[in-house]
Design a protein around this motif. Structure first.
Motif, PDB file in Angstrom:
ATOM      1  N   TYR A 142      61.505  68.600  51.699  1.00  0.00           N
ATOM      2  CA  TYR A 142      61.938  68.086  52.999  1.00  0.00           C
ATOM      3  C   TYR A 142      61.007  68.452  54.152  1.00  0.00           C
ATOM      4  O   TYR A 142      61.238  68.020  55.285  1.00  0.00           O
ATOM      5  N   THR A 153      60.831  62.183  53.776  1.00  0.00           N
ATOM      6  CA  THR A 153      62.159  62.180  53.142  1.00  0.00           C
ATOM      7  C   THR A 153      63.222  62.685  54.115  1.00  0.00           C
ATOM      8  O   THR A 153      64.298  62.092  54.249  1.00  0.00           O
ATOM      9  N   LYS A 154      62.922  63.794  54.789  1.00  0.00           N
ATOM     10  CA  LYS A 154      63.860  64.370  55.749  1.00  0.00           C
ATOM     11  C   LYS A 154      64.078  63.428  56.926  1.00  0.00           C
ATOM     12  O   LYS A 154      65.209  63.272  57.411  1.00  0.00           O
ATOM     13  N   LYS A 157      66.337  60.541  55.882  1.00  0.00           N
ATOM     14  CA  LYS A 157      67.711  61.030  55.764  1.00  0.00           C
ATOM     15  C   LYS A 157      68.351  61.165  57.149  1.00  0.00           C
ATOM     16  O   LYS A 157      69.489  60.730  57.367  1.00  0.00           O
ATOM     17  N   HIS A 158      67.602  61.753  58.072  1.00  0.00           N
ATOM     18  CA  HIS A 158      68.127  61.948  59.428  1.00  0.00           C
ATOM     19  C   HIS A 158      68.318  60.602  60.135  1.00  0.00           C
ATOM     20  O   HIS A 158      69.324  60.387  60.824  1.00  0.00           O
ATOM     21  N   ASN A 160      68.864  57.651  58.746  1.00  0.00           N
ATOM     22  CA  ASN A 160      70.005  56.935  58.158  1.00  0.00           C
ATOM     23  C   ASN A 160      71.332  57.434  58.737  1.00  0.00           C
ATOM     24  O   ASN A 160      72.256  56.640  58.971  1.00  0.00           O
TER      25      ASN A 160
END
Length: 572
Positions: A142, A153-154, A157-158, A160
């Motif tokens: 991450y 990736t992080k 995720k954040h 989304n």
């Protein structure tokens, strides 16, 4: 010499604890110990010391081994835990092992104590190493290893989560996504080395962090790409303010104990009102906008709209086709004659690269040279031009020895000058074709000259030691300092065509040209006028004392066969 061992003993009988310590000493250990017999005492002991092993009686008046194991689990401690009891049934022992005990021994059979402790300490270390490695893997899943910022990736995720929140609140929590790409990063990395490139990324990340407000999210997506998620941005004016702040932080020079580097960023912006459902869609749109911004020039930014896609794809295709052109003989050179204004004798040629695309026909250098510079292809393109131009000059002079004093001028980009193999490549090519250095002229722009004058000066000195002559191309359009110009090892000023145009109509242009010619004369430099198209321009330049010129009035750039025809009629 005795080995120290930190041992916590959970035991209510002092004598039994002493037997354990005696067994340790008999086997070469010097125990640092503490005896406890209650939960509170054990809790305090765990907080005050890092124990290597815990030896615990199964049952105590106010405490027991099972409670001690639960305490370790609550504190998330992995310490070898051995039960040492007067008597313990098999079922009880199995239950204790399932609860987390590592071994059990009887008090009257302590021969196994030290081997068990050593085994469990060794296994605990192995478990610790595995946990550390797993933690590191989880971290780098991450976070970017180089900058320590959240990675792609992080960020996805954040983002989304932010999209979901945006939708759940009826689109009343707007945001903007900014994608940054450092301008000239590839040039910096390949010319100054990967270590400088990495330090550039770390320095950039530190600067970007200073732009963060409490709720912003910054990530390093990889390479020279960074991304911001900015909440509460619902107008372009708000986005513009933040972008100006970011660009202001980035444009200050970086000093890495040697090279001083300046860089800006091209920024693509996507507003939340596009209502994409997935983070990847926002990033794709931001990437398109960012590449569109690059088309506008360094330090630009653009807000995504769907019409950008075609232009960005065109840019990508052009870069891909240029890579192929370098491999498949689609590139060729034309040569523009340079003449003496006093005698109109031919003194040399400027090599100009051309590209005949198999589908699109001839593509203008104004279109593909910027792509080559931005992508780094200018290194291989420039080397090809230099090799081809030198080879042709040698062939012409072999055919027509009476033209042996002719020179060839080749344009060189800043990225080529900074390449560590630049000088070695020139030496190799000149040696390959047995070309004397005084027959080669290298043309560089004012902006390249002034980017790092001291470093450029050292390189130009090395070139002049080889008798290679240096021209400042498009002089008057850049920002060269007269103080630097006086000290730099240069030979020729080329007056930009923009000043030659309309010179015959009087006005400021003729005053500028007169000033440049006077400057060249005072510095002991030659002056060459570019873009001469009329007889009146030629006559004015001659009257002003300009020594050399090139342009359509004398000749358009010529293909190789036309050069041979010209040389066959050129007087001795």
């Amino acid at each position: 010499m005795s080995k120290l061992l930190r041992v916590l003993i959970v035991e209510d009988f002092v004598d039994d604890a002493e037997l354990l310590l005696l067994e340790l000493r008999r086997n070469g250990y010097e125990p640092i110990s503490q005896r406890v017999e209650t939960k509170i005492a054990m809790k305090t002991a765990l907080e005050q010391q890092d124990w290597e092993v815990i030896l615990c009686d199964y049952s105590l008046p106010q405490f027991c081994a099972m409670e001690a194991l639960r305490l370790l689990q609550e504190k998330e401690l992995d310490i070898p835990f051995l039960i040492v009891s007067g008597s313990i049934g098999e079922e009880t022992a199995v239950a204790a092992m399932k609860a987390g005990a590592h071994d059990y021994l009887l008090k009257d059979k302590l021969a196994r104590l030290v081997p068990a402790i050593e085994r469990e300490i060794r296994e605990a270390k192995e478990r610790g190493a595995r946990r550390k490695a797993e933690k590191k893997l989880r971290y780098f899943a991450y976070y970017n290893e180089l900058t320590g910022l959240p990675n792609r990736t992080k960020f996805i995720k954040h983002l989304n989560l932010k999209i979901k929140n945006f939708q759940e609140h009826n689109f009343n929590s707007p945001f903007a996504v900014l994608l940054l790409d450092l301008d000239r990063y590839q040039m910096i990395k390949y010319s100054l080395g990967h270590l400088v490139g990495e330090e550039m990324l770390r320095s950039t990340s530190r600067r970007l962090k200073t732009c963060l407000s409490d709720r912003d999210f910054l990530a390093h997506l990889g390479g020279d790409n960074f991304a911001f998620l900015l909440p509460d941005i619902d107008t372009l004016e708000q986005a513009k303010q933040r972008i100006n702040e970011i660009q202001s932080k980035l444009k200050s020079p970086h000093n890495f104990d040697g090279p001083v580097i300046t860089s800006t960023a091209s920024i693509g912006v996507v507003m939340s009102n596009l209502s994409y459902q997935q983070a990847e869609d926002f990033l794709k749109a931001a990437d398109t906008a960012m590449h569109y911004a690059k088309l506008q020039g360094r330090g630009s930014w653009a807000v995504f709209d769907r019409s950008m896609h075609e232009k960005v794809i065109e840019r990508f295709n052009l870069e891909t086709d240029l890579q192929q052109a370098l491999k498949s003989a689609q590139l060729y050179l034309h040569y523009q004659p340079i003449v003496s204004l006093q005698t109109e004798e031919l003194i040399g040629f400027e090599a100009l690269v051309r590209w005949r695309h198999p589908q699109q026909g001839v593509i203008s250098p104004a279109k593909f040279i910027p792509v080559a510079e931005e992508s780094g292809l200018i290194i291989s393109l420039g080397e090809w031009v230099l090799t081809e131009a030198i080879e042709r000059l040698c062939i012409w002079q072999e055919y027509y020895p009476h033209n042996s004093d002719l020179t060839i001028s080749v344009n060189v980009s800043g990225l080529q000058l900074k390449h560590p193999n630049f000088l070695a490549n020139i030496d190799r090519i000149c040696e390959q074709f047995r070309l004397s250095g005084h027959k080669l002229k290298l043309e560089i722009t004012e902006s390249v000259l002034m980017e790092n004058p001291q470093a450029v000066s050292r390189l130009l000195t090395q070139l002049q030691e080889r008798e290679i002559r240096i021209c400042i191309d498009d002089f008057g359009t850049g920002y060269s300092s007269l103080a630097y110009l006086h000290h730099l090892p240069i030979n020729i000023l080329k007056i930009d065509r923009s000043f030659i145009n309309n010179m015959d109509n009087g006005g400021k242009n003729i005053d500028i040209v007169r000033a440049i010619i006077s400057l060249a004369d005072s510095l002991g430099l030659e002056a060459i006028a570019e873009g001469v198209e009329t007889q009146q321009q030629r006559d004015l330049l001659r009257d002003l004392g300009c020594e050399y010129a090139q342009g359509y009035f004398f000749s358009r750039p010529l293909p190789d066969d036309a050069v041979l025809a010209l040389l066959s009629t050129n007087p001795v």
